[in-house]
Design a protein around this motif. Sequence first.
Motif, mmCIF file in Angstrom:
data_model
loop_
_atom_site.group_PDB
_atom_site.id
_atom_site.type_symbol
_atom_site.label_atom_id
_atom_site.label_comp_id
_atom_site.label_asym_id
_atom_site.label_seq_id
_atom_site.Cartn_x
_atom_site.Cartn_y
_atom_site.Cartn_z
ATOM 1 N N ALA A 1 9.746 9.751 -3.207
ATOM 2 C CA ALA A 1 9.676 11.171 -3.526
ATOM 3 C C ALA A 1 9.932 11.024 -5.050
ATOM 4 O O ALA A 1 10.525 10.499 -5.345
ATOM 5 N N GLU A 2 9.141 11.989 -5.707
ATOM 6 C CA GLU A 2 9.261 12.325 -7.091
ATOM 7 C C GLU A 2 9.479 13.769 -7.261
ATOM 8 O O GLU A 2 8.585 14.556 -7.547
ATOM 9 N N PRO A 3 10.692 14.231 -6.874
ATOM 10 C CA PRO A 3 10.963 15.521 -6.750
ATOM 11 C C PRO A 3 11.028 16.414 -8.303
ATOM 12 O O PRO A 3 11.108 17.406 -8.277
ATOM 13 N N ASP B 1 3.804 14.815 -4.296
ATOM 14 C CA ASP B 1 5.179 14.316 -4.732
ATOM 15 C C ASP B 1 5.614 13.401 -3.824
ATOM 16 O O ASP B 1 6.900 12.756 -4.107
ATOM 17 N N TYR B 2 5.013 12.987 -2.611
ATOM 18 C CA TYR B 2 5.680 12.181 -1.625
ATOM 19 C C TYR B 2 4.720 11.175 -0.942
ATOM 20 O O TYR B 2 3.356 11.498 -0.872
ATOM 21 N N ALA C 1 0.951 -1.155 0.169
ATOM 22 C CA ALA C 1 0.028 -0.070 0.023
ATOM 23 C C ALA C 1 0.893 1.224 0.049
ATOM 24 O O ALA C 1 1.954 1.007 0.492
ATOM 25 N N ASP C 2 0.582 2.357 -0.573
ATOM 26 C CA ASP C 2 0.986 3.456 -0.698
ATOM 27 C C ASP C 2 0.252 4.395 -0.085
ATOM 28 O O ASP C 2 -1.086 4.517 -0.763
ATOM 29 N N TRP C 3 0.395 5.321 0.659
ATOM 30 C CA TRP C 3 -0.224 6.788 1.247
ATOM 31 C C TRP C 3 0.361 7.858 0.608
ATOM 32 O O TRP C 3 1.303 8.402 1.135
ATOM 33 N N ARG C 4 -0.435 8.553 -0.133
ATOM 34 C CA ARG C 4 0.082 9.810 -0.807
ATOM 35 C C ARG C 4 -0.274 10.923 0.322
ATOM 36 O O ARG C 4 -1.127 11.278 0.661
#
Length: 142
Positions: free
Chosen positions: A109-111, A82-83, A75-78
């Motif tokens: 992170a997608e900076p 970007d994080y 699972a990903d929690w936005r």
Amino acid sequence: AEAELRLEVPGRSAQLGVRTAEDAVDGERARSDQVYVGATQDVLDGRVQLRAGAEAAFGARDDAPDFPNRARVGADWRLTPDYRLFVDYEHADGVAGSSGGLWRAGVRAEPWAGGQLESALNAQATENGSRLYSSLGVTQGW
């Protein structure tokens, strides 16, 4: 060699594929033929993404140690666009009866466009015991 079918619609995706992978193990060629499936689903207005996947050998070809039979959930929690915080669990059954589990938790992170940074804490159980370690990675796509 690998072939994959992928379906992506807003809030969910699914994939189905087959692959053949070869490695050199102790000077011998090791080959695995696998089928794999995966899916994702967004929940909580897109703030959380759930995912699951599995890879399994078919036929008698399951010798490549880097391509074991495995199952994954995560699972990903936005936090912001970007994080993300993430948690993953993977269980793998490898060559010669070896098996183990891997827990990962961390931050992605997608900076910048195409770039991704990842820092994680990993807990792994194998036939040789358990270990706890951290990882840090940077990727760039074009």
